[in-house]
Design a protein around this motif. Sequence first.
Motif, mmCIF file in Angstrom:
data_model
loop_
_atom_site.group_PDB
_atom_site.id
_atom_site.type_symbol
_atom_site.label_atom_id
_atom_site.label_comp_id
_atom_site.label_asym_id
_atom_site.label_seq_id
_atom_site.Cartn_x
_atom_site.Cartn_y
_atom_site.Cartn_z
ATOM 1 N N ARG A 15 -28.404 -12.503 53.935
ATOM 2 C CA ARG A 15 -27.212 -11.681 53.251
ATOM 3 C C ARG A 15 -26.068 -12.854 52.907
ATOM 4 O O ARG A 15 -25.584 -13.431 53.860
ATOM 5 N N ASP A 16 -25.645 -12.953 51.682
ATOM 6 C CA ASP A 16 -24.584 -13.915 51.277
ATOM 7 C C ASP A 16 -24.362 -15.137 51.933
ATOM 8 O O ASP A 16 -23.727 -15.615 52.213
ATOM 9 N N VAL A 17 -25.730 -16.166 51.515
ATOM 10 C CA VAL A 17 -26.029 -17.196 52.438
ATOM 11 C C VAL A 17 -25.332 -18.034 51.680
ATOM 12 O O VAL A 17 -25.800 -18.353 50.406
ATOM 13 N N HIS A 18 -24.630 -18.956 52.217
ATOM 14 C CA HIS A 18 -23.862 -20.019 51.517
ATOM 15 C C HIS A 18 -24.448 -21.487 52.415
ATOM 16 O O HIS A 18 -24.308 -21.325 53.572
ATOM 17 N N LYS A 19 -24.267 -22.743 51.678
ATOM 18 C CA LYS A 19 -24.258 -23.782 52.120
ATOM 19 C C LYS A 19 -23.529 -24.759 51.510
ATOM 20 O O LYS A 19 -23.852 -24.917 50.209
ATOM 21 N N TRP A 20 -23.046 -25.940 52.229
ATOM 22 C CA TRP A 20 -22.367 -26.935 51.391
ATOM 23 C C TRP A 20 -23.056 -28.202 52.225
ATOM 24 O O TRP A 20 -23.312 -28.410 53.343
ATOM 25 N N TYR A 21 -23.003 -29.205 51.134
ATOM 26 C CA TYR A 21 -23.246 -30.534 51.602
ATOM 27 C C TYR A 21 -21.904 -31.496 50.999
ATOM 28 O O TYR A 21 -21.737 -31.555 50.171
ATOM 29 N N GLY A 22 -20.856 -31.286 52.413
ATOM 30 C CA GLY A 22 -19.812 -32.034 51.926
ATOM 31 C C GLY A 22 -19.042 -31.040 50.911
ATOM 32 O O GLY A 22 -18.761 -29.919 51.180
ATOM 33 N N ASP A 23 -18.625 -31.550 49.583
ATOM 34 C CA ASP A 23 -17.796 -30.712 48.723
ATOM 35 C C ASP A 23 -18.919 -29.933 47.814
ATOM 36 O O ASP A 23 -18.634 -29.225 47.053
ATOM 37 N N PHE A 24 -20.113 -30.403 47.863
ATOM 38 C CA PHE A 24 -21.321 -29.683 47.079
ATOM 39 C C PHE A 24 -21.872 -28.483 47.477
ATOM 40 O O PHE A 24 -22.276 -28.163 48.689
ATOM 41 N N HIS A 25 -21.282 -27.388 46.874
ATOM 42 C CA HIS A 25 -21.805 -25.945 47.140
ATOM 43 C C HIS A 25 -23.217 -25.764 46.665
ATOM 44 O O HIS A 25 -23.342 -25.352 45.598
ATOM 45 N N VAL A 26 -24.105 -25.916 47.600
ATOM 46 C CA VAL A 26 -25.631 -25.876 46.972
ATOM 47 C C VAL A 26 -26.334 -24.476 47.032
ATOM 48 O O VAL A 26 -27.173 -24.056 46.315
ATOM 49 N N LEU A 27 -25.892 -23.680 48.152
ATOM 50 C CA LEU A 27 -26.068 -21.954 47.911
ATOM 51 C C LEU A 27 -24.915 -21.392 47.926
ATOM 52 O O LEU A 27 -24.032 -21.632 48.559
ATOM 53 N N ARG A 28 -25.009 -20.462 46.863
ATOM 54 C CA ARG A 28 -23.655 -19.656 46.508
ATOM 55 C C ARG A 28 -23.999 -18.252 46.629
ATOM 56 O O ARG A 28 -23.939 -17.456 45.672
ATOM 57 N N GLY A 29 -24.132 -17.912 47.942
ATOM 58 C CA GLY A 29 -24.140 -16.340 48.126
ATOM 59 C C GLY A 29 -25.464 -15.754 47.732
ATOM 60 O O GLY A 29 -25.763 -14.826 46.973
ATOM 61 N N ILE A 30 -26.645 -16.390 48.669
ATOM 62 C CA ILE A 30 -28.043 -15.808 48.179
ATOM 63 C C ILE A 30 -28.243 -14.584 48.936
ATOM 64 O O ILE A 30 -28.105 -14.431 49.943
ATOM 65 N N ASP A 31 -28.746 -13.538 48.349
ATOM 66 C CA ASP A 31 -29.245 -12.411 48.963
ATOM 67 C C ASP A 31 -30.648 -12.026 48.760
ATOM 68 O O ASP A 31 -31.199 -12.038 47.375
ATOM 69 N N MET A 32 -31.495 -11.848 49.809
ATOM 70 C CA MET A 32 -32.807 -11.748 49.483
ATOM 71 C C MET A 32 -33.469 -10.949 50.499
ATOM 72 O O MET A 32 -33.276 -11.414 51.720
ATOM 73 N N ASN A 33 -34.074 -9.764 50.457
ATOM 74 C CA ASN A 33 -35.143 -9.183 51.480
ATOM 75 C C ASN A 33 -36.540 -9.775 50.995
ATOM 76 O O ASN A 33 -36.676 -9.358 50.121
ATOM 77 N N ASP A 220 -30.670 -21.302 39.925
ATOM 78 C CA ASP A 220 -29.987 -22.099 39.148
ATOM 79 C C ASP A 220 -28.638 -22.503 39.928
ATOM 80 O O ASP A 220 -28.054 -21.110 40.118
ATOM 81 N N HIS A 221 -28.138 -23.682 40.081
ATOM 82 C CA HIS A 221 -26.846 -23.734 40.751
ATOM 83 C C HIS A 221 -26.764 -23.358 41.857
ATOM 84 O O HIS A 221 -25.438 -22.600 42.085
ATOM 85 N N GLY A 222 -27.614 -22.953 42.730
ATOM 86 C CA GLY A 222 -27.245 -22.337 44.070
ATOM 87 C C GLY A 222 -27.244 -20.786 44.075
ATOM 88 O O GLY A 222 -26.911 -20.290 45.013
ATOM 89 N N GLN A 223 -27.701 -20.275 42.945
ATOM 90 C CA GLN A 223 -27.676 -18.752 42.736
ATOM 91 C C GLN A 223 -28.952 -18.212 42.363
ATOM 92 O O GLN A 223 -29.772 -18.869 41.722
ATOM 93 N N ILE A 224 -29.324 -17.165 42.718
ATOM 94 C CA ILE A 224 -30.306 -16.465 42.057
ATOM 95 C C ILE A 224 -29.884 -15.687 40.666
ATOM 96 O O ILE A 224 -29.088 -14.731 40.840
ATOM 97 N N VAL A 225 -30.470 -16.295 39.353
ATOM 98 C CA VAL A 225 -29.960 -15.845 38.507
ATOM 99 C C VAL A 225 -30.800 -14.743 37.766
ATOM 100 O O VAL A 225 -30.724 -13.954 36.706
ATOM 101 N N GLU A 226 -32.306 -14.580 38.384
ATOM 102 C CA GLU A 226 -33.008 -13.653 37.927
ATOM 103 C C GLU A 226 -34.323 -13.522 38.972
ATOM 104 O O GLU A 226 -34.670 -14.387 39.348
ATOM 105 N N GLU A 227 -34.373 -12.123 39.285
ATOM 106 C CA GLU A 227 -35.466 -11.888 40.054
ATOM 107 C C GLU A 227 -36.254 -10.854 39.612
ATOM 108 O O GLU A 227 -35.513 -9.468 39.455
#
Length: 252
Positions: A15-33, A220-227
Amino acid sequence: MDQNGTIKEPIIVCRDVHKWYGDFHVLRGIDMNVTPGEVVVICGPSGSGKSTFIRCMNRLEEHQQGDIVIDGIELTHDVRNISEIRREVGMVFQQFNLFPHLTVLDNITLAPINVRKWKRERAEELAMEWLTRVGIPEQANKYPGQLSGGQQQRVAIARTLTMQPKILLFDEPTSALDPEMIKEVLDVMIELAGLGMTMLCVTHEMGFARAVANRVAMFDHGQIVEENDPESFFNNPQHERTKLFLSQILNH
């Protein structure tokens, strides 16, 4: 929902998974069950966060925001939770990570003996069962350096399965292989899907995705754009980014 019409509880909840490497926002709110027995293929361009996402599921990477719950256990800083989750989540990497100085059988039985505390006889029996399933029981007493890349990856899969995980994570398991060795590894993965294993697979092997995935997720860019289910994903992609990615990867 299973064959009896019963709604299955998800074995993986993100739920709403985020991760940063320093300033790089690599995961931007991933939701998946993911429900038990489901096969989810994750694809997308390099640097889109695919591998980071699945590596967060056994704490090889640490997410900084949101929730990840694996088989009812929340992934937190609690080392006990991390250890418990790692016992249930097996991972197969691009590189085979086999110990060169140990035989195939010793590579496979090392973790069951030391982590599961099994007797050697039990560990070796199960190891041989899985080596047989992946088609290389005759390689048990050889060393990794005596095997082809495809055989080494099948050993790595057998090693993971001998630990009897509930969930299998694959991080581009064929990308380090020569083309003629890719099929032998994909055939093993297809068989595992047929056995009802819960699998998350980061891969560019779209034939595999079409054949066995219940869902395909495009990052793409840390988000799920299509599933979507494979048929809809490949035959009627909705997002322009997905269309571009598929045109590039399917025309190669």
